[in-house]
Every structure is written in structure tokens, then in C-alpha cells.
Design a protein around this motif. Structure first.
Motif, PDB file in Angstrom:
ATOM      1  N   VAL A  35       0.842  -1.196   0.000  1.00  0.00           N
ATOM      2  CA  VAL A  35       0.000   0.000   0.000  1.00  0.00           C
ATOM      3  C   VAL A  35       0.881   1.251   0.000  1.00  0.00           C
ATOM      4  O   VAL A  35       0.607   2.227  -0.700  1.00  0.00           O
ATOM      5  N   GLY A  36       1.975   1.191   0.767  1.00  0.00           N
ATOM      6  CA  GLY A  36       2.926   2.301   0.810  1.00  0.00           C
ATOM      7  C   GLY A  36       3.539   2.572  -0.553  1.00  0.00           C
ATOM      8  O   GLY A  36       3.731   3.723  -0.947  1.00  0.00           O
ATOM      9  N   VAL A  37       3.838   1.500  -1.292  1.00  0.00           N
ATOM     10  CA  VAL A  37       4.400   1.637  -2.644  1.00  0.00           C
ATOM     11  C   VAL A  37       3.389   2.323  -3.566  1.00  0.00           C
ATOM     12  O   VAL A  37       3.723   3.250  -4.312  1.00  0.00           O
ATOM     13  N   VAL A  38       2.121   1.850  -3.516  1.00  0.00           N
ATOM     14  CA  VAL A  38       1.063   2.430  -4.355  1.00  0.00           C
ATOM     15  C   VAL A  38       0.886   3.908  -4.025  1.00  0.00           C
ATOM     16  O   VAL A  38       0.781   4.758  -4.919  1.00  0.00           O
ATOM     17  N   GLN A  39       0.883   4.209  -2.731  1.00  0.00           N
ATOM     18  CA  GLN A  39       0.728   5.591  -2.279  1.00  0.00           C
ATOM     19  C   GLN A  39       1.858   6.477  -2.814  1.00  0.00           C
ATOM     20  O   GLN A  39       1.630   7.566  -3.342  1.00  0.00           O
ATOM     21  N   LYS A  40       3.089   5.986  -2.698  1.00  0.00           N
ATOM     22  CA  LYS A  40       4.258   6.752  -3.136  1.00  0.00           C
ATOM     23  C   LYS A  40       4.242   6.982  -4.655  1.00  0.00           C
ATOM     24  O   LYS A  40       4.516   8.086  -5.136  1.00  0.00           O
ATOM     25  N   GLU A  41       3.911   5.937  -5.408  1.00  0.00           N
ATOM     26  CA  GLU A  41       3.920   6.055  -6.869  1.00  0.00           C
ATOM     27  C   GLU A  41       2.755   6.899  -7.390  1.00  0.00           C
ATOM     28  O   GLU A  41       2.886   7.574  -8.410  1.00  0.00           O
ATOM     29  N   LEU A  42       1.610   6.859  -6.673  1.00  0.00           N
ATOM     30  CA  LEU A  42       0.494   7.716  -7.062  1.00  0.00           C
ATOM     31  C   LEU A  42       0.868   9.177  -6.832  1.00  0.00           C
ATOM     32  O   LEU A  42       0.555  10.043  -7.652  1.00  0.00           O
ATOM     33  N   GLY A  43       1.577   9.434  -5.733  1.00  0.00           N
ATOM     34  CA  GLY A  43       2.087  10.788  -5.474  1.00  0.00           C
ATOM     35  C   GLY A  43       3.047  11.228  -6.569  1.00  0.00           C
ATOM     36  O   GLY A  43       3.003  12.369  -7.031  1.00  0.00           O
ATOM     37  N   ALA A  44       3.902  10.291  -7.014  1.00  0.00           N
ATOM     38  CA  ALA A  44       4.868  10.596  -8.088  1.00  0.00           C
ATOM     39  C   ALA A  44       4.135  10.894  -9.399  1.00  0.00           C
ATOM     40  O   ALA A  44       4.534  11.802 -10.153  1.00  0.00           O
TER      41      ALA A  44
END
Length: 455
Positions: free
Chosen positions: A75-84
Motif C-alpha cells: 500500500v505504501g508503494v502504491v501511495q508513493k507512486e500515485l504521489g509521483a
């Protein structure tokens, strides 16, 4: 705001958080759901492909696989990449406006006709005046629509900024030069130039805006795009990005589209940061865009920082402290105080605006509530109190049958609504009595602690 995408991704996030371990199968299923959610939201296919590839690469990496709770890590990865995807990878200062030049700093607004460019110019003037304490001058270089000049003059007056007049017989380049000269002589910090748009891209418009850009030499050239136009936003963004050295993007009408993903694609296409988002039609409905926080909201995690900021802007801390002192010293909570509480709620963007910033579970809990109806009810309650005499507001116990009928007639409501409002006042009054022993002051100090920059 991006409702469909939020609902789909929030469901994926909830499912993945519960996974004790990641397998190729459940990771593939999660990526498929995310891909469908983004495509349904109108995010451009190249942006979706790049996003999914990055998430997949990191999902199979040691950081996620070796985590004690891989579902949470993913979930943290998805959150970070969506921010990117929204521009967090451009750095924390990328979404800030630059004023690093000899005043006045010139901001050029570019975009098609009908995207809300003129209203957004007014909103930006208000933001810069109130949040950045700048002296702002606006000017319209749209000589093809005299109504656009009049509209900009009107919204500029409403927000308390200065307006430089222009006419349909003037040349856009001359208008820009004259406005900047005027701003220098009258010590303005910022000049915002609203340019002409067309219903579609054409060569004449692009040549004209390039000429205005060359004459004005703006430090910021902002592309204004309607979040509701779908995939057309991407083609328009490409054309403007080729014609002008854009420095950022403003998304308008983000509150009016449940998809809105095409607007996120604009960042991917132009490579430029999203600097602001229009979140309501009101002149204070322009928010500085924070990619990481927007990613949280899209994933259903809420944006509590934005909620605190709304409170800081909307709540009159002196009035709240005065009321706290009044209650603490044995004073009575009257209808004037109750009316002030209702007004504070309206100032904070209304119930729908506050709900949008809460995590998904709170939004779901309030799903059955009609927020528009609730806000309408608040307005009616204010109307009922306004129909009372000063004596009735100070001593609500005076309000008996005859007075109720007069108040109802004055507010244009039924007597039952007056009774209901009085019951709600009694409930609030009871709560205030419980806080007499210093509890309210403790609550106020706690609120101050939550709000950065307050003493």
C-alpha cells in the motif's frame, strides 16, 4: 473529487492491507484492479502503464517481500507512486510559485476558452493577497470577448485586488506591457495576465500568446485545464507545452467530476507540476496542490492536514477564546453564540468540503447523509435566529408559542423547524455547561497545538 477512483482504490487498499503475505497471484490481481481504476478515471494509457510498471517492480522488491506486513508495505508503494504520478517526484518546492525576480513578478494564464481561466485568475489573486500578502494587479488581454474583461474586473474587485483596464481595441502585447509599467510605478508585487482562449487550438491563438509571453517575460506560465474534459486535456496540454515554456498547471472544476483522471495525465504529458486545484466555484475555492496529500485522499486515507488548515483559516480564534472565557466565568451560552458556531461551520467550507478531507471509513459512515441538505439546514437555522429579536437571542427561554409563530413567519419556515432548532440549541447549551470547569480552554489549547504557527 475523483470519487470513482477513490472508491475503487480504497477497496484495493483495504484488501491488500489484510494480506499476510504477497503471492504472484494476489499482487497481479491488485495491479489489475488498480489499472482498471485508473483507466476508468480517464488517466492516459501511457501514464497508467508507467505507473503499473513502477509499482510492480517495487512490489517484487526486497523492501516489500521482506516486510513483516507485506500488504501494508505494498500500500505504501502504491501511495508513493500515485504521489509521483501527480508530481511528488519533482521535489517539495516544485508546486510553489516563484517570485524570484525584481517586482512585479508576472504570471501568465494560458488555456482554452471555457476552462475557468478568468475566474481562476481572480481566485489566484485572492490566494496571493491573503496567503502570501502580495499586492496584486490583474489584467485581461482577451480583446475578443469584452465580457471577459468585465468579468475579470468584477472578480478582482470582489477579492480586493487591483485591476488594470483594457478595451477590445487594444493590442494584447500593448496591454501586457502597459499593465507591467503601471505595476512598477504603483509598487505591485505581482501582475496576473489573463489571456484569450479559443474553443479549440489554432495557430493564430498560439502565435498571439507566444507574442504576449515574449513581451511580458513571465516568471510563471500556468496552463489552466478543465478536469472534466477527459482525454482532450492531454492533446491540449501537448499543444500549449510545445508553444510555451510552461512552469505549472492549474486544474479547474476538480469538484465537478467523479473521474478527473485525465487532469492527472496532464502532469505526465507536460512534465510540469500541478500548482493549484479549483475545488469549488467560490472565489476561495482554490487550493495549493500537494501531490503526496492528494494521493492520500485518492487512496481514501483522507487529508487531515488540509482539515486543520481549513480550521485555522475558518475559525476566528479570538472569538472562540472570548466565548471560552465567557462560559468559564459563568456566562450563558445564548443564541448569538449558537449563530456564531453555525457561521464558523460555513466558513470552513461546509460539511461536504470537510467530509472530502476525511478518511474513507468516515466518508462511508456518512454516506447515507445528504450533505447538501445538511448545509441547507444550517442556512435555515441561521435564518431562524436572524428572525429573532435581540432580547430573544440573549434569552431564548422567552420564546413561547406566539413568538415561535412570528419567528417562523419571518424566516419563512414552519413552527416545527423553530422547535427543532431550539432543541438543538438546548443540546449545545447542555454541552457548554459541562465545559465550564476549564474543559473548553483545554480544548482551545489543544486546537492551537494542532495548528502550526499559532501561539
Amino acid at each position: 473529487m475523483l470519487d470513482n477512483l477513490t472508491q475503487r482504490l480504497a477497496k484495493v487498499v483495504k484488501t491488500m492491507r489484510g494480506e499476510a503475505r504477497l503471492t504472484e497471484a494476489n499482487t497481479a490481481e491488485m495491479l489489475r484492479e488498480v489499472r482498471l481504476a485508473l483507466l476508468e478515471a480517464d488517466v492516459a494509457l501511457p501514464a497508467v502503464r508507467e505507473f503499473i510498471a513502477k509499482v510492480k517492480e517495487k512490489a517484487l522488491g526486497e523492501e516489500v517481500i521482506g516486510s513483516l506486513s507485506p500488504g501494508q508495505a505494498l500500500v505504501g508503494v502504491v501511495q508513493k507512486e500515485l504521489g509521483a504520478l501527480m508530481g511528488a517526484d519533482l521535489g517539495p518546492d516544485a508546486s510553489q510559485l516563484s517570485f524570484a525576480q525584481q517586482p512585479p513578478a508576472v504570471i501568465l494564464m494560458a488555456g482554452l476558452q471555457g476552462v475557468g481561466k478568468t475566474t481562476t485568475t481572480g481566485k489566484l489573486a485572492k490566494y496571493l493577497k491573503e496567503e502570501k500578502k502580495k499586492k496584486v494587479l490583474t489584467v485581461s488581454a482577451d480583446v475578443y470577448r469584452p465580457a471577459a474583461i468585465a468579468q475579470l474586473e468584477s472578480v478582482t474587485k470582489q477579492v480586493g485586488a487591483d485591476f488594470f483596464p483594457s478595451t477590445a481595441s487594444d493590442k494584447p502585447v500593448d496591454i501586457a506591457k502597459n499593465a507591467i509599467d503601471w505595476a512598477k510605478k504603483h509598487y505591485h508585487d505581482v501582475v496576473i495576465i489573463d489571456t484569450a482562449g479559443r474553443l479549440a487550438i489554432d495557430e493564430a491563438m498560439m502565435q498571439e500568446i507566444a507574442a504576449v509571453h515574449a513581451a511580458a517575460n513571465p516568471i510563471e506560465t500556468l496552463f489552466v485545464v478543465d478536469a472534466m474534459v477527459g482525454q482532450d486535456a492531454i492533446n491540449t496540454a501537448k499543444a500549449f507545452n510545445d508553444a510555451l515554456p510552461l512552469t505549472g498547471v492549474i486544474l479547474t472544476k476538480l469538484d465537478g467530476d467523479s473521474r478527473g483522471g485525465a487532469a492527472l495525465s496532464v502532469r505526465h504529458v507536460t512534465g510540469k507540476p500541478i500548482k493549484f486545484a479549483g475545488v469549488s466555484e467560490k472565489l476561495d475555492g482554490l487550493e495549493a496542490f500537494d501531490p503526496a496529500r492528494m494521493a492520500n485522499r485518492v487512496l481514501g486515507m483522507g487529508d487531515i492536514l488540509a482539515l486543520v488548515e481549513e480550521a485555522r483559516k475558518g475559525v476566528d480564534m479570538k472569538a472562540a477564546a472570548d466565548m471560552a472565557n465567557k462560559i468559564k466565568s459563568g456566562g450563558k451560552f445564548d443564541m448569538n453564540d449558537f449563530r456564531a458556531q453555525l457561521a464558523q461551520m460555513k466558513k470552513m467550507g461546509g460539511m461536504a468540503g470537510l467530509l472530502d478531507k476525511l478518511p474513507a471509513q468516515f466518508q462511508q459512515a456518512a454516506n447515507g447523509a445528504n450533505m447538501d441538505q445538511a448545509e441547507k439546514q444550517v442556512r435555515r437555522m441561521c435564518g431562524i435566529i436572524d428572525s429573532m429579536t435581540p432580547a430573544e437571542r440573549a434569552k431564548p427561554e422567552l420564546i413561547k408559542a406566539n413568538r415561535k409563530r412570528r419567528i417562523a413567519a419571518g424566516a419563512g419556515v414552519q413552527v416545527q423547524e423553530v422547535n427543532r432548532m431550539l432543541t438543538q440549541y438546548d443540546q449545545m447549551n447542555t454541552m457548554m455547561k459541562k465545559l465550564k470547569g476549564g474543559g473548553l480552554m483545554k480544548m482551545m489549547r489543544g486546537m492551537k497545538g494542532m495548528m502550526p504557527g499559532m501561539r
